[in-house]
Design an enzyme around this catalytic site. Structure first.
Site, PDB file in Angstrom:
ATOM      1  N   LYS A   4      33.858  12.536  52.400  1.00 36.57           N
ATOM      2  CA  LYS A   4      32.508  12.276  52.891  1.00 36.57           C
ATOM      3  C   LYS A   4      31.487  13.066  52.091  1.00 36.57           C
ATOM      4  O   LYS A   4      30.381  12.617  51.855  1.00 36.57           O
ATOM      5  CB  LYS A   4      32.441  12.687  54.362  1.00 36.57           C
ATOM      6  CG  LYS A   4      31.127  12.399  55.031  1.00 36.57           C
ATOM      7  CD  LYS A   4      31.026  10.934  55.368  1.00 36.57           C
ATOM      8  CE  LYS A   4      29.700  10.554  55.977  1.00 36.57           C
ATOM      9  NZ  LYS A   4      29.426   9.120  55.768  1.00 36.57           N
ATOM     10  N   ARG A  29      35.252  14.877  56.220  1.00 40.44           N
ATOM     11  CA  ARG A  29      34.858  15.318  54.882  1.00 40.44           C
ATOM     12  C   ARG A  29      35.886  14.929  53.841  1.00 40.44           C
ATOM     13  O   ARG A  29      35.604  14.955  52.639  1.00 40.44           O
ATOM     14  CB  ARG A  29      34.678  16.844  54.865  1.00 40.44           C
ATOM     15  CG  ARG A  29      33.565  17.318  55.765  1.00 40.44           C
ATOM     16  CD  ARG A  29      33.593  18.825  55.908  1.00 40.44           C
ATOM     17  NE  ARG A  29      33.130  19.494  54.711  1.00 40.44           N
ATOM     18  CZ  ARG A  29      31.866  19.818  54.467  1.00 40.44           C
ATOM     19  NH1 ARG A  29      30.955  19.519  55.348  1.00 40.44           N
ATOM     20  NH2 ARG A  29      31.530  20.435  53.368  1.00 40.44           N
ATOM     21  N   GLU A  54      35.763   0.273  49.362  1.00 38.03           N
ATOM     22  CA  GLU A  54      36.140   1.643  49.726  1.00 38.03           C
ATOM     23  C   GLU A  54      37.007   1.724  50.975  1.00 38.03           C
ATOM     24  O   GLU A  54      37.838   2.613  51.085  1.00 38.03           O
ATOM     25  CB  GLU A  54      34.916   2.553  49.846  1.00 38.03           C
ATOM     26  CG  GLU A  54      33.989   2.238  50.987  1.00 38.03           C
ATOM     27  CD  GLU A  54      32.772   3.143  51.009  1.00 38.03           C
ATOM     28  OE1 GLU A  54      32.867   4.302  50.622  1.00 38.03           O
ATOM     29  OE2 GLU A  54      31.707   2.659  51.430  1.00 38.03           O
ATOM     30  N   ASN A  99      36.347  27.019  49.849  1.00 32.97           N
ATOM     31  CA  ASN A  99      35.908  25.713  49.341  1.00 32.97           C
ATOM     32  C   ASN A  99      35.187  25.972  48.032  1.00 32.97           C
ATOM     33  O   ASN A  99      34.453  26.944  47.915  1.00 32.97           O
ATOM     34  CB  ASN A  99      34.892  25.060  50.278  1.00 32.97           C
ATOM     35  CG  ASN A  99      35.536  24.556  51.545  1.00 32.97           C
ATOM     36  OD1 ASN A  99      36.752  24.578  51.684  1.00 32.97           O
ATOM     37  ND2 ASN A  99      34.708  24.117  52.474  1.00 32.97           N
ATOM     38  N   GLY A 100      35.348  25.051  47.081  1.00 28.31           N
ATOM     39  CA  GLY A 100      34.662  25.213  45.802  1.00 28.31           C
ATOM     40  C   GLY A 100      35.680  25.316  44.685  1.00 28.31           C
ATOM     41  O   GLY A 100      36.872  25.053  44.873  1.00 28.31           O
ATOM     42  N   CYS A 135      37.004  19.308  51.565  1.00 25.65           N
ATOM     43  CA  CYS A 135      37.450  20.570  52.131  1.00 25.65           C
ATOM     44  C   CYS A 135      36.548  20.970  53.310  1.00 25.65           C
ATOM     45  O   CYS A 135      35.358  20.678  53.308  1.00 25.65           O
ATOM     46  CB  CYS A 135      37.446  21.725  51.138  1.00 25.65           C
ATOM     47  SG  CYS A 135      38.460  21.450  49.698  1.00 25.65           S
ATOM     48  N   GLU A 147      25.921  -2.971  47.712  1.00 27.77           N
ATOM     49  CA  GLU A 147      26.364  -2.152  48.840  1.00 27.77           C
ATOM     50  C   GLU A 147      27.465  -2.862  49.637  1.00 27.77           C
ATOM     51  O   GLU A 147      28.438  -2.235  50.063  1.00 27.77           O
ATOM     52  CB  GLU A 147      25.155  -1.808  49.721  1.00 27.77           C
ATOM     53  CG  GLU A 147      25.452  -1.055  50.999  1.00 27.77           C
ATOM     54  CD  GLU A 147      26.158   0.289  50.810  1.00 27.77           C
ATOM     55  OE1 GLU A 147      26.303   0.759  49.675  1.00 27.77           O
ATOM     56  OE2 GLU A 147      26.592   0.846  51.833  1.00 27.77           O
ATOM     57  N   HIS A 202      26.540 -15.381  33.208  1.00 24.81           N
ATOM     58  CA  HIS A 202      26.648 -14.574  31.981  1.00 24.81           C
ATOM     59  C   HIS A 202      27.989 -13.863  31.902  1.00 24.81           C
ATOM     60  O   HIS A 202      28.118 -12.870  31.190  1.00 24.81           O
ATOM     61  CB  HIS A 202      25.485 -13.585  31.914  1.00 24.81           C
ATOM     62  CG  HIS A 202      24.151 -14.264  31.928  1.00 24.81           C
ATOM     63  ND1 HIS A 202      23.701 -15.030  30.863  1.00 24.81           N
ATOM     64  CD2 HIS A 202      23.198 -14.358  32.890  1.00 24.81           C
ATOM     65  CE1 HIS A 202      22.514 -15.540  31.167  1.00 24.81           C
ATOM     66  NE2 HIS A 202      22.194 -15.150  32.392  1.00 24.81           N
ATOM     67  N   LYS A 256      31.178  -1.334  50.210  1.00 26.40           N
ATOM     68  CA  LYS A 256      31.744  -1.142  51.553  1.00 26.40           C
ATOM     69  C   LYS A 256      33.140  -1.755  51.615  1.00 26.40           C
ATOM     70  O   LYS A 256      34.066  -1.159  52.139  1.00 26.40           O
ATOM     71  CB  LYS A 256      30.871  -1.801  52.632  1.00 26.40           C
ATOM     72  CG  LYS A 256      29.616  -1.088  53.015  1.00 26.40           C
ATOM     73  CD  LYS A 256      29.781   0.134  53.892  1.00 26.40           C
ATOM     74  CE  LYS A 256      29.905   1.380  53.103  1.00 26.40           C
ATOM     75  NZ  LYS A 256      28.801   2.006  52.513  1.00 26.40           N
ATOM     76  N   TRP A 276      41.166  19.373  50.065  1.00 27.84           N
ATOM     77  CA  TRP A 276      41.150  18.146  49.251  1.00 27.84           C
ATOM     78  C   TRP A 276      41.553  18.606  47.863  1.00 27.84           C
ATOM     79  O   TRP A 276      40.822  19.337  47.198  1.00 27.84           O
ATOM     80  CB  TRP A 276      39.741  17.552  49.251  1.00 27.84           C
ATOM     81  CG  TRP A 276      39.643  16.159  48.740  1.00 27.84           C
ATOM     82  CD1 TRP A 276      39.817  15.000  49.453  1.00 27.84           C
ATOM     83  CD2 TRP A 276      39.296  15.749  47.410  1.00 27.84           C
ATOM     84  NE1 TRP A 276      39.610  13.916  48.653  1.00 27.84           N
ATOM     85  CE2 TRP A 276      39.293  14.340  47.401  1.00 27.84           C
ATOM     86  CE3 TRP A 276      39.001  16.426  46.226  1.00 27.84           C
ATOM     87  CZ2 TRP A 276      38.997  13.602  46.250  1.00 27.84           C
ATOM     88  CZ3 TRP A 276      38.719  15.697  45.089  1.00 27.84           C
ATOM     89  CH2 TRP A 276      38.719  14.297  45.102  1.00 27.84           C
TER      90      TRP A 276
HETATM   91  C1  F6R Z   1      29.932   5.153  50.460  1.00 24.84           C
HETATM   92  C2  F6R Z   1      29.484   6.517  50.480  1.00 24.84           C
HETATM   93  C3  F6R Z   1      29.313   7.225  49.186  1.00 24.84           C
HETATM   94  C4  F6R Z   1      28.132   8.198  49.281  1.00 24.84           C
HETATM   95  C5  F6R Z   1      28.042   9.055  48.016  1.00 24.84           C
HETATM   96  C6  F6R Z   1      26.844   9.977  48.055  1.00 24.84           C
HETATM   97  O1  F6R Z   1      30.013   4.621  51.732  1.00 24.84           O
HETATM   98  O2  F6R Z   1      29.275   7.074  51.510  1.00 24.84           O
HETATM   99  O3  F6R Z   1      29.157   6.350  48.127  1.00 24.84           O
HETATM  100  O4  F6R Z   1      26.974   7.465  49.456  1.00 24.84           O
HETATM  101  O5  F6R Z   1      29.204   9.829  47.898  1.00 24.84           O
HETATM  102  O6  F6R Z   1      26.891  10.800  49.180  1.00 24.84           O
HETATM  103  P1  F6R Z   1      25.601  11.490  49.759  1.00 24.84           P
HETATM  104  O7  F6R Z   1      24.711  10.423  50.268  1.00 24.84           O
HETATM  105  O8  F6R Z   1      26.113  12.381  50.835  1.00 24.84           O
HETATM  106  O9  F6R Z   1      24.979  12.242  48.622  1.00 24.84           O
END
Ligand code: F6R
Length: 620
Positions: A615, A27, A500, A101-102, A2, A493, A516, A497, A75
C-alpha cells in the site's frame, strides 16, 4: 511496505502488537514477528513467514506475557522472506531487539566491520547491522563509563544512527532495561500514541485507533525515549524538542469491515460519503469558488502561477491526468503531469512561476517524496494532495490539501482516487475563479459538485449487473480499456485496477490510438471495455467501437443512462448517471472498480492484499 508496532505500559503487550500488525497488513508484507520483554528481563521472540495468522498460530503455542514489546511486518528487500530474515533482530548476545523499516545503504561495510569485531550475523538483512551496531556502542559506552542510566542507551542508538546511510523507522528494546523503548526516524514514518500510563508506537495512526487519540508524529532525525509514563524527544541538531500532541483522526469504526467481505468493496461503496467529506467546508457559494485552508500561499501569489506541475505514481498519477484536463479547461493554466519516478531524476526547465502538487494517498511514496524534495531544493513552492494526516510528504510540503477520505485499507486505491479527482476539480475551480472564470460559471460548477455524491451513489446501483458481466468474462486473460478525453485516464485506471488485483493483463488506451497498433491484439478472447458516456467525442468513440466489433472482439460499454445506440452493438452495457463531462471520471470509474473487484473474487484472488504489492511504496 513494512509495518512497525510497539507497546510499553501495563497491558499484555502481545494483544496490542498482534492487532496492530493486522491493522498494518494493508501496507504489504511477506513475514512478521514480534518480541516481548517482561520485568525480569525475559525476552521472547516469535516470527513466521506468510500472513499474520501464521504468527498468531505460533503465539497460541507460546503465549507471551511481557508488558513491553515490538512487532514488525516485513516486505522483503535484502534476503528472501524467511523466518531468519523476519524482524525483530537481536543484537550482540541477544541483549537487545530492533524492528526497522527502510534501507541501510552502507550495510555491507558496517557488516564487515562488525564481523571483524566478532559479531555473528543470523540473517541476510541490512537491518541486522543496526542491532549489532547498537550493541557495539553500548559496550564502548559501558567501558568508557561517561554515559549512565537511560542516557547510555540513547547515546548508543544515536551513535549508531550517525553511522547509517539510508532510511529508518526504528524501535529498540533492551533486555536489561525493560522500562524503556527507543524509537527513531529518518525517511520512514513513525508515530507515538500517548495513553494513560502507557505508550504505543506504530508506522501510522491506524493501530492506535481505539487505544488513544493522542498522537505525536516523529520528524526526521528525532529520537524518542519512551517509558510507560513519559516521552522525551530529541533532535540530532536541536537537542531536546517539545513534541506536539495532535488528535488522531482515525476511529476504530473506520477500520471495521462491517458486513462487507473485503475492504475494497467497502471502500468502493463508501465513495459517496468520502466525497462529501472531501468537499465539506471547501465550497463557497457566495464567492462561487473553492476554499482551502492549508495552501500557505496568498491569492496574489497563486494568481501569478503560470504553470502547474502534478507529480505522482500509479493511481494517483491517473488522478493527475484527469487534473490536467479539468484545470486547463477551467483555469487555462498549463498543467504537466509527470511520473514522480521520472521527475526526480530529470532536470526540466521550470521557471519561478511554476508550482508543484505531489498527489499521494499514503504520503509516503518514495519516488513522490524524492520528486517533491528535488523541486523544493530548487526553490519551487511544493504542495501535497494527500490522504494520510501527518505523513512524510504532508509534513515536508510547503502546504497542501488533505483528502479526508478516511483510511483506505484495501491495497487497490478506490475512494482515495475519487477524492483526489475531487480536490483537483475544486482546485481547477479555484484557479479558474482567480482568473477568467465567471461568477455564474463558478456557481454552476459548485451546484454540479454538490450533487456529485448522489450521482456516485446512483452509479453504485450497477453492482449486480457488473457482477453478472464479471462472471461472463472472468476467465479471459487480456482486456483492453478504451476512452477519450476525460475518459482516457479512466481507461488507464480501470486497466490498472483489473491487473493489480486479478493478475489479468489489461491495457488502457485513448480509443483512437487502437488503430496505431493495439488493435492487432483484438480477438474473441480479448474483451474491450469502452468508457463512452455522451460527450462531444461520443460519435468518434462509437466509430472506434465499430472497429473492434468488426474484428470479432467482445465489447463491454459504460454509457450514460438512456443511451440506446451502444446497446445495439456492444455485447454488454453498464449504465451510469449522466453528468457534465468534467464529472464523468467520478461516475465511470465506479463500474470499473466493481468489475475488477468481482473478477478478482471469482478468480480466487486475495483482493485486499494482492501479491507483490504494498500500500505504501517506501522504496525507490
Ligand atoms: C493502485 C495504487 C497504486 C498507488 C501508488 C501511489 O491501486 O494504489 O498505484 O496509487 O503506489 O501511492 P500513493 O498514492 O500512496 O503515493
Amino acid at each position: 511496505m513494512c509495518g512497525i508496532v510497539g507497546y510499553i505500559g501495563q497491558r499484555t503487550a502481545v494483544d496490542f502488537l498482534l492487532e496492530g500488525l493486522r491493522r498494518l497488513e494493508y501496507r504489504g508484507y511477506d513475514s512478521a514477528g514480534l518480541v516481548t520483554l517482561d520485568e525480569n528481563g525475559r525476552m521472547d521472540v516469535v516470527k513466521a513467514t506468510g500472513r499474520i495468522d501464521a504468527l498468531a498460530e505460533k503465539l497460541e503455542e507460546t503465549p507471551l506475557r511481557g508488558s513491553v514489546g515490538i512487532g514488525h511486518t516485513r516486505w522483503a528487500t535484502h534476503g528472501p522472506p524467511t523466518v531468519e530474515n523476519a524482524h525483530p533482530h537481536l543484537g550482540g548476545e541477544n541483549v537487545l531487539a530492533i524492528v526497522h523499516n527502510g534501507v541501510v545503504e552502507n550495510y555491507q561495510s558496517l557488516k564487515d566491520q562488525l564481523i571483524d569485531h566478532g559479531y555473528h550475523f543470523r540473517s541476510a538483512t541490512d537491518s541486522e547491522v543496526i542491532a549489532h551496531l547498537i550493541d557495539f556502542h553500548l559496550q564502548q559506552l559501558g567501558e568508557q563509563g561517561d554515559a549512565t542510566g537511560d542516557q547510555r542507551y540513547v547515546t548508543a542508538v544515536e551513535e549508531s544512527l550517525s553511522q547509517l546511510r539510508g532510511t529508518y523507522g526504528l524501535v529498540v528494546l533492551f533486555r536489561d532495561r525493560p522500562q524503556i523503548m527507543i524509537a527513531a526516524r529518518l525517511g520512514s514514518p513513525l508515530v507515538v500514541g500517548i495513553g494513560s500510563g502507557e505508550h504505543f508506537v506504530a508506522s501510522d495512526g491506524s493501530p492506535l485507533a481505539g487505544y488513544t487519540d493522542k498522537i505525536v508524529y516523529l520528524a526526521d532525525h528525532q529520537v524518542a525515549l519512551i517509558r510507560a509514563d513519559s516521552l522525551k524527544v530529541t533532535h540530532r541538531d536541536e537537542g531536546h524538542v517539545k513534541h506536539r500532541v495532535e488528535k488522531l483522526q482515525i476511529h476504530a469504526s473506520n477500520l471495521d469491515l462491517e458486513d462487507y467481505p473485503h475492504y475494497m468493496l467497502k471502500e468502493i461503496f463508501e465513495q459517496p460519503n468520502s466525497l462529501r467529506d472531501t468537499m465539506r467546508g471547501r465550497l463557497c457559494e457566495d464567492n462561487a469558488t473553492a476554499v482551502f485552508g492549508g495552501l500557505n500561499l496568498t491569492a496574489q501569489q497563486l494568481r501569478q502561477v503560470n504553470r502547474i506541475l502534478l507529480t505522482a505514481c500509479g493511481t494517483s498519477w491517473h488522478a493527475g491526468l484527469v487534473g490536467e484536463y479539468v484545470i486547463e479547461e477551467m483555469s487555462r493554466v498549463p498543467v504537466e503531469v509527470e511520473y514522480a519516478s521520472e521527475l526526480r531524476y530529470r532536470n526540466p526547465p521550470v521557471d519561478h512561476k511554476t508550482i508543484l502538487f505531489a498527489i499521494t494517498q499514503s504520503g509516503e511514496t518514495a519516488d513522490t517524496l524524492a520528486a517533491l524534495r528535488e523541486m523544493k531544493r530548487k526553490g519551487h513552492p511544493t504542495l501535497a494532495i494527500c490522504n494520510v494526516v501527518g505523513s512524510t510528504i504532508a509534513q515536508e510540503a510547503d502546504g497542501g490539501i488533505y483528502l479526508h477520505a478516511g483510511p483506505e485499507v484495501g491495497v487497490a486505491s478506490t475512494k482515495a482516487y475519487t477524492s483526489q479527482l475531487l480536490v483537483l476539480t475544486m482546485l481547477a475551480l479555484y484557479f479558474g475563479r482567480l482568473r477568467h472564470l465567471s461568477y455564474e460559471a463558478g456557481r454552476r460548477i459548485i451546484r454540479a459538485l454538490q450533487e456529485l455524491p448522489d450521482r456516485v451513489a446512483e452509479s453504485l446501483n450497477c453492482n449486480d449487473e457488473v457482477r453478472r458481466i464479471a462472471s461472463k468474462y472472468c476467465h479471459e486473460n487480456n482486456f483492453l480499456y478504451l476512452g477519450r478525453q476525460y475518459n482516457f485516464p479512466t481507461a488507464l485506471e480501470g486497466a490498472l485496477k483489473l491487473k493489480e488485483i486479478s493478475y489479468i493483463h489489461a491495457e488502457g488506451y485513448p480509443a483512437a490510438e487502437m488503430k496505431h497498433g493495439p488493435i492487432a491484439l483484438v480477438d474473441e478472447h480479448t474483451p474491450s471495455v469502452f468508457i463512452m458516456p455522451r460527450d462531444f467525442v461520443y460519435d468518434k468513440v462509437m466509430a472506434n467501437l465499430e472497429e473492434i466489433k468488426a474484428r470479432g472482439g467482445p465489447v463491454i460499454a459504460i454509457v450514460g443512462e438512456g443511451d440506446t445506440r451502444v446497446a445495439e452493438l456492444a455485447d454488454d452495457v453498464i449504465y451510469v448517471p449522466n453528468v457534465e463531462p468534467f464529472l464523468q471520471p467520478f461516475v465511470t470509474i465506479v463500474p470499473l472498480q466493481l468489475l475488477s473487484y468481482h473478477v478478482a473474487v471469482m478468480r480466487g484472488c486475495d483482493v485486499d492484499k494482492p501479491r507483490n504489492l504494498a500500500k505504501s511504496v517506501t522504496v525507490e
